[in-house]
Design a protein around this motif. Structure first.
Motif, mmCIF file in Angstrom:
data_model
loop_
_atom_site.group_PDB
_atom_site.id
_atom_site.type_symbol
_atom_site.label_atom_id
_atom_site.label_comp_id
_atom_site.label_asym_id
_atom_site.label_seq_id
_atom_site.Cartn_x
_atom_site.Cartn_y
_atom_site.Cartn_z
ATOM 1 N N GLY A 14 -2.667 -5.775 -4.770
ATOM 2 C CA GLY A 14 -4.228 -5.428 -3.519
ATOM 3 C C GLY A 14 -5.363 -6.173 -3.995
ATOM 4 N N ILE A 15 -5.551 -5.018 -5.816
ATOM 5 C CA ILE A 15 -6.915 -6.694 -5.910
ATOM 6 C C ILE A 15 -6.976 -8.106 -6.429
ATOM 7 N N ALA A 16 -5.787 -8.128 -7.171
ATOM 8 C CA ALA A 16 -5.698 -9.660 -6.982
ATOM 9 C C ALA A 16 -5.071 -9.782 -6.182
ATOM 10 N N GLY A 17 -4.444 -10.215 -5.032
ATOM 11 C CA GLY A 17 -4.166 -10.480 -3.223
ATOM 12 C C GLY A 17 -5.839 -10.563 -3.430
ATOM 13 N N TRP A 18 -6.646 -9.274 -3.422
ATOM 14 C CA TRP A 18 -7.905 -9.646 -2.486
ATOM 15 C C TRP A 18 -8.580 -10.665 -2.975
ATOM 16 N N LEU A 19 -8.491 -10.964 -4.307
ATOM 17 C CA LEU A 19 -9.260 -11.391 -5.629
ATOM 18 C C LEU A 19 -8.771 -12.969 -5.274
ATOM 19 N N ALA A 20 -7.811 -13.054 -5.348
ATOM 20 C CA ALA A 20 -6.904 -14.554 -4.397
ATOM 21 C C ALA A 20 -7.257 -15.714 -3.585
ATOM 22 N N GLU A 21 -8.000 -14.714 -2.640
ATOM 23 C CA GLU A 21 -7.704 -14.882 -1.205
ATOM 24 C C GLU A 21 -9.479 -15.103 -1.015
ATOM 25 N N LYS A 22 -10.377 -14.413 -1.551
ATOM 26 C CA LYS A 22 -11.827 -14.905 -1.582
ATOM 27 C C LYS A 22 -11.955 -16.111 -2.704
ATOM 28 N N PHE A 23 -10.742 -16.035 -3.703
ATOM 29 C CA PHE A 23 -11.180 -17.149 -4.492
ATOM 30 C C PHE A 23 -10.369 -19.182 -3.782
ATOM 31 N N MET A 24 -9.684 -18.576 -3.004
ATOM 32 C CA MET A 24 -8.967 -19.445 -2.202
ATOM 33 C C MET A 24 -9.316 -19.883 -1.267
ATOM 34 N N LYS A 25 -10.392 -18.887 -0.321
ATOM 35 C CA LYS A 25 -11.338 -19.264 0.366
ATOM 36 C C LYS A 25 -10.308 -18.737 1.781
ATOM 37 N N GLY A 26 -8.856 -17.527 1.912
ATOM 38 C CA GLY A 26 -8.197 -17.334 3.074
ATOM 39 C C GLY A 26 -9.007 -16.278 4.093
ATOM 40 N N ASP A 27 -8.138 -16.298 5.169
ATOM 41 C CA ASP A 27 -8.470 -15.098 5.807
ATOM 42 C C ASP A 27 -7.040 -13.574 6.051
ATOM 43 N N HIS A 28 -6.906 -13.135 5.170
ATOM 44 C CA HIS A 28 -5.750 -12.294 5.136
ATOM 45 C C HIS A 28 -5.797 -11.022 4.995
ATOM 46 N N GLY A 29 -4.885 -10.047 5.579
ATOM 47 C CA GLY A 29 -5.139 -8.787 5.339
ATOM 48 C C GLY A 29 -5.110 -7.755 4.632
ATOM 49 N N LEU A 30 -4.934 -6.737 4.354
ATOM 50 C CA LEU A 30 -4.825 -5.496 3.123
ATOM 51 C C LEU A 30 -3.131 -5.910 2.776
ATOM 52 N N LEU A 31 -2.358 -6.154 3.834
ATOM 53 C CA LEU A 31 -0.722 -5.290 2.905
ATOM 54 C C LEU A 31 -0.021 -6.883 2.704
ATOM 55 N N LEU A 32 -0.487 -8.221 3.350
ATOM 56 C CA LEU A 32 -1.038 -9.914 3.106
ATOM 57 C C LEU A 32 -1.110 -9.152 1.843
ATOM 58 N N ASN A 33 -2.552 -9.384 1.322
ATOM 59 C CA ASN A 33 -3.082 -8.863 0.507
ATOM 60 C C ASN A 33 -2.465 -8.147 -0.702
ATOM 61 N N ILE A 34 -1.635 -6.959 -0.771
ATOM 62 C CA ILE A 34 -1.006 -6.692 -1.783
ATOM 63 C C ILE A 34 0.557 -7.109 -2.192
ATOM 64 N N PHE A 35 1.347 -7.518 -0.571
ATOM 65 C CA PHE A 35 2.628 -8.643 -0.813
ATOM 66 C C PHE A 35 1.667 -9.941 -2.221
ATOM 67 N N MET A 36 0.056 -10.441 -1.444
ATOM 68 C CA MET A 36 0.710 -11.879 -2.496
ATOM 69 C C MET A 36 0.546 -11.261 -3.834
ATOM 70 N N GLY A 37 -0.439 -10.119 -4.105
ATOM 71 C CA GLY A 37 -0.997 -9.686 -5.136
ATOM 72 C C GLY A 37 0.375 -9.338 -5.851
#
Length: 84
Positions: A14-37
């Motif tokens: 979740g933390i890695a996905g959230w950081l990647a979302e911010k770095f890549m200027k995306g807009d995802h939800g919590l579950l997608l952030n966890i999944f992406m991480g």
């Protein structure tokens, strides 16, 4: 995620996905952030194992691997969708 349990993998993913979302200027939800991480960490761990026959361990190592993998995953998805 190498060396982490399920709960730790969800937290680090979740933390890695959230950081990647911010770095890549995306807009995802919590579950997608966890999944992406988590999926990003699995992807980048596989790449590291293939190239170097080793990967990073521990919370910090897997956070880095998850972040890089999630960024790669976001980039691949954007390239396929054509949202460059």
């Amino acid at each position: 995620m190498t060396g982490l349990g399920w709960i730790a993998s969800i937290i680090v993913g979740g933390i890695a996905g959230w950081l990647a979302e911010k770095f890549m200027k995306g807009d995802h939800g919590l579950l997608l952030n966890i999944f992406m991480g988590i999926v990003g960490a699995m992807l980048f761990n596989a790449i590291l194992l293939f190239i170097f026959d080793s990967t990073l361990g521990g919370w910090i190592g897997q956070l880095f691997v998850g972040f890089v993998g999630a960024c790669l995953l976001i980039g691949i998805i954007r390239a396929v969708r054509g949202r460059g």
